[in-house]
Design an enzyme around this catalytic site. Structure first.
Site, PDB file in Angstrom:
ATOM      1  N   GLU A 210       0.729  -1.164   0.036  1.00  0.00           N
ATOM      2  CA  GLU A 210      -0.131  -0.071   0.065  1.00  0.00           C
ATOM      3  C   GLU A 210       0.938   1.150   0.113  1.00  0.00           C
ATOM      4  O   GLU A 210       0.767   2.164   0.741  1.00  0.00           O
ATOM      5  CB  GLU A 210      -0.886  -0.037   1.126  1.00  0.00           C
TER       6      GLU A 210
ATOM      7  N   ASN B 123       2.150  -4.903  -3.427  1.00  0.00           N
ATOM      8  CA  ASN B 123       0.854  -5.026  -2.993  1.00  0.00           C
ATOM      9  C   ASN B 123      -0.083  -4.067  -2.830  1.00  0.00           C
ATOM     10  O   ASN B 123       0.471  -3.016  -1.890  1.00  0.00           O
ATOM     11  CB  ASN B 123       0.861  -6.115  -1.996  1.00  0.00           C
TER      12      ASN B 123
ATOM     13  N   HIS C 123     -10.153  -5.949  -2.688  1.00  0.00           N
ATOM     14  CA  HIS C 123     -11.188  -5.885  -1.749  1.00  0.00           C
ATOM     15  C   HIS C 123     -12.464  -4.888  -2.480  1.00  0.00           C
ATOM     16  O   HIS C 123     -12.435  -3.887  -2.529  1.00  0.00           O
ATOM     17  CB  HIS C 123     -10.939  -5.135  -0.701  1.00  0.00           C
TER      18      HIS C 123
ATOM     19  N   GLU D  42      -5.993 -10.552  -1.967  1.00  0.00           N
ATOM     20  CA  GLU D  42      -6.908 -10.494  -0.915  1.00  0.00           C
ATOM     21  C   GLU D  42      -8.367 -10.270  -1.035  1.00  0.00           C
ATOM     22  O   GLU D  42      -9.143  -9.556  -0.559  1.00  0.00           O
ATOM     23  CB  GLU D  42      -6.543  -9.068  -0.041  1.00  0.00           C
TER      24      GLU D  42
ATOM     25  N   ASP E   1     -12.078 -10.150  -1.486  1.00  0.00           N
ATOM     26  CA  ASP E   1     -13.559 -10.387  -0.883  1.00  0.00           C
ATOM     27  C   ASP E   1     -14.361  -9.217  -1.454  1.00  0.00           C
ATOM     28  O   ASP E   1     -14.017  -8.483  -2.304  1.00  0.00           O
ATOM     29  CB  ASP E   1     -13.569 -10.129   0.592  1.00  0.00           C
TER      30      ASP E   1
HETATM   31  O1  9MR Z   1      -7.721  -8.566   7.834  1.00  0.00           O
HETATM   32  C1  9MR Z   1      -6.862  -7.658   8.657  1.00  0.00           C
HETATM   33  C2  9MR Z   1      -7.367  -7.335   9.894  1.00  0.00           C
HETATM   34  O2  9MR Z   1      -7.610  -8.570  10.595  1.00  0.00           O
HETATM   35  C3  9MR Z   1      -6.316  -6.244  10.550  1.00  0.00           C
HETATM   36  O3  9MR Z   1      -7.039  -5.805  11.545  1.00  0.00           O
HETATM   37  C4  9MR Z   1      -6.152  -5.282   9.591  1.00  0.00           C
HETATM   38  C5  9MR Z   1      -5.175  -4.249  10.346  1.00  0.00           C
HETATM   39  O4  9MR Z   1      -5.190  -3.171   9.505  1.00  0.00           O
HETATM   40  O5  9MR Z   1      -5.353  -5.892   8.271  1.00  0.00           O
HETATM   41  C6  9MR Z   1      -6.331  -6.594   7.685  1.00  0.00           C
HETATM   42  O6  9MR Z   1      -5.862  -7.070   6.621  1.00  0.00           O
HETATM   43  C7  9MR Z   1      -5.350  -5.816   5.406  1.00  0.00           C
HETATM   44  C8  9MR Z   1      -4.233  -6.601   4.947  1.00  0.00           C
HETATM   45  O7  9MR Z   1      -3.184  -6.822   5.985  1.00  0.00           O
HETATM   46  C9  9MR Z   1      -3.664  -5.405   3.969  1.00  0.00           C
HETATM   47  N1  9MR Z   1      -4.602  -4.943   3.081  1.00  0.00           N
HETATM   48  C10 9MR Z   1      -6.025  -4.793   3.670  1.00  0.00           C
HETATM   49  C11 9MR Z   1      -6.375  -5.690   4.510  1.00  0.00           C
HETATM   50  C12 9MR Z   1      -7.973  -5.354   5.013  1.00  0.00           C
HETATM   51  O8  9MR Z   1      -7.828  -4.256   5.991  1.00  0.00           O
END
Ligand code: 9MR
Length: 541
Positions: free
Chosen positions: A160, A201, A237, A265, A267
């Site tokens: 990111e 990513n 997402h 990732e 969804d």
């Molecule tokens: O799914 C993850 C969630 O459990 C965490 O609390 C969160 C913290 O920022 O991160 C989520 O996963 C993220 C991923 O690591 C990076 N891309 C976005 C995802 C969704 O927020």
């Protein structure tokens, strides 16, 4: 006090009917897992895995192991988990994920080495030189730990790094180190694990847009400088209300740079609650993402960000949205599961074969407000995803299995119900045969209650009295008094009586069956008893 039946039960519970099993012709692929199909296509199908349900829920483990051939640690390999204090490393969660993958023949995508989020404040507070060396040390230790493990195939090296407009994100990394931290991170990762595919990513880079174009330009420029960027991760997402991105076209332009692309990732969220229309749209999104990856030879696979709506980041982050994954909260397969399955299988998504008719439901444990229904399961050419229980055209309940507990029923009411099976394509079976059951009166409900009173007793006998009180008007009533052995009722008035062993059933006399709402009536009887002391009270039903 107890309930009185206003009328004799209309229906008795039928014996379980014998149902001939109807087995439709089954294509060879019908029961195969997602991973079996993905392997046949030379792709991975993955899921993000969280350590807590992995440790605590066997259904979670079973599905994660059997359906996916790739996993990503949802949180366990992030900086805050692996190096919460400087040079104090904790690999418990990361090792747990690795061990699970090893046990189940899965590849692991490491997520993530350098990110602005979930990075401890001790990192964020460092000066430029210290921050650069902390980053290099972190990469060396974390990527280095799994470098010799063939299960670990790839890493998100930077995550990111862009703003939505395509400029580099103004993160603490960028503020302190400028854009150089990105190339440095990739070089450190290559040094730590020479065999892993190294990825950049991001989210909102699925379609062709300003952000994905900035990513495209950065990847091209880094590779031109021999910075080891092997792969581009499109988080994906998605949300059904925001439209589907032109992901295949975008993937192809990255692939044409010579890099691997992957969906990291996926969804597909929606405004909750789910309904069949939203589920169908979601299924199309899932299918289209998988098909895009299948169509681009440099796309290595698709990772879904979890698999069950029971464990998803979406509702916490987007209030009112959710249901983003391919299994529901109870591990039932959703239409999106079948969409992913059929896309991977390369099969026709237009399944029109309905499930076989479920067996006639049998009611048990009938109370004033509830009952359990059980029926013989349906079969389907793909998979039965659930059942709906109807009373006429009103749906009373849904179930993922061939049984359901009905709640919220009305006391003293006859229910004639049938069951319909569903498959993931939305096909529904014919109606099952109906069953009728009647709920008894509830305590203090709309029916009547009976209260017993011992009027008098003497050696060898007693006089009893029962008051029948009704909340709503009735034209007949009945109650049964059950005594321990040794009691016999020899005489009664204001009622008609029949005996069965020690159970004595009293119905209204011809002249006192009508009780107005809120009214009551009383009947009495003489009993004989062979004990001493106070005569026993009856159980009333
Ligand atoms: O799914 C993850 C969630 O459990 C965490 O609390 C969160 C913290 O920022 O991160 C989520 O996963 C993220 C991923 O690591 C990076 N891309 C976005 C995802 C969704 O927020």
């Amino acid at each position: 006090m107890s309930a009185i039946r206003r009328a004799i039960l209309a229906g008795t519970l039928a014996a379980l009917p014998v149902v001939a099993a109807v087995l439709p012709a089954t294509p060879a692929h019908a029961s195969d897992t997602l991973r079996a199909h993905a392997e046949a296509r030379g792709k991975f199908i993955g899921t993000a895995v969280a350590t807590s349900p992995l440790a605590n829920e066997s259904a979670y483990r079973t599905i994660a192991a059997s359906e996916f051939n790739q996993i990503t640690a949802e949180n366990a390999m992030k900086w805050d988990a692996t190096e919460p204090s400087q040079n104090q490393f904790n690999f418990s969660g990361a090792d747990q994920i690795m061990a699970f993958a090893e046990a189940n023949g899965q590849q692991v995508h490491g997520h993530t080495l350098v990110w602005h989020s979930q990075t401890p404040s001790w990192v964020q507070n460092l000066g430029a030189d210290a921050m650069r060396s902390a980053m290099q040390n972190h990469i060396a230790r974390v990527a280095g730990r799994y470098a010799s493990n063939p299960v670990l195939k790839s890493w998100d090296v930077v995550n990111e790094v862009f703003e939505e407009n395509g400029s580099l994100r103004n993160s603490f990394w960028y503020q302190r180190l400028g854009d150089s931290y990105i190339a440095d991170a990739f070089r450190a990762a290559r040094a730590a694990d020479p065999d892993a595919k190294l990825c950049i990513n991001d989210y909102n880079v699925e379609g062709v847009n300003a952000k994905s174009t900035a990513m495209y330009n950065l990847v091209r420029s880094l590779r031109a400088q021999n910075v080891p960027v092997d792969c581009v991760g499109m988080q994906s997402h998605l949300a059904i209300q925001y439209g589907f991105p032109n992901i295949q076209e975008n993937m192809q332009r990255f692939a044409d740079l010579g890099v691997e692309v992957r969906v990291t990732e996926l969804d597909v969220r929606m405004q909750t609650p789910r309904n069949t229309t939203k589920d169908a749209t979601q299924a199309t999104y899932y299918s289209n993402v998988v098909k895009a990856c299948l169509a681009v030879s440099r796309c290595s696979g698709v990772t879904i960000w979890g698999f069950t709506d029971r464990h998803s980041w979406v509702p916490d982050t987007f209030p009112g949205e959710g249901a983003a994954l391919i299994y529901d909260e109870n591990y039932g397969k959703k239409p999106s599961y079948t969409a992913v399955h059929d896309a991977l299988a390369g099969g026709a998504p237009d399944d029109t074969t309905p499930p076989s008719t479920p067996g006639r439901p049998a009611a048990s444990a009938v109370t004033a407000t509830g009952a359990t229904l059980t029926w013989t399961a349906s079969t389907d050419n793909r998979a039965v995803t659930g059942y709906d229980v109807y009373r006429g055209t009103t749906r009373l309940a849904s179930s993922a299995t061939n049984s359901v507990a009905l709640t919220g029923l009305t006391p003293e009411t006859a229910y004639t119900v049938h069951v319909v099976a569903r498959d993931a394509a939305g096909n529904t079976s014919a109606n099952s045969e109906t069953t009728t059951f009647t709920t008894p009166a509830g305590p203090g409900g709309t029916g009547c209650t009976a209260t017993y009173r011992l009027v008098n007793s003497w050696q060898g006998g007693f006089q009893g009295e029962v008051t029948v009180k009704c909340a709503s008007a009735v034209t007949s009533w009945r109650t049964t008094l059950t005594y321990p052995s040794g009691v016999n009722i020899t005489q009664n008035w204001s009622s008609t009586m029949s005996a069965s062993g020690n159970a004595f059933t009293f119905s209204n006399a011809p002249w006192n069956g009508t009780v107005p709402a809120g009214g009551s009536t009383t009947f009495g009887f003489i009993g004989s008893w062979n004990g001493t002391g106070t005569p026993p009270s009856p159980a009333i039903s």
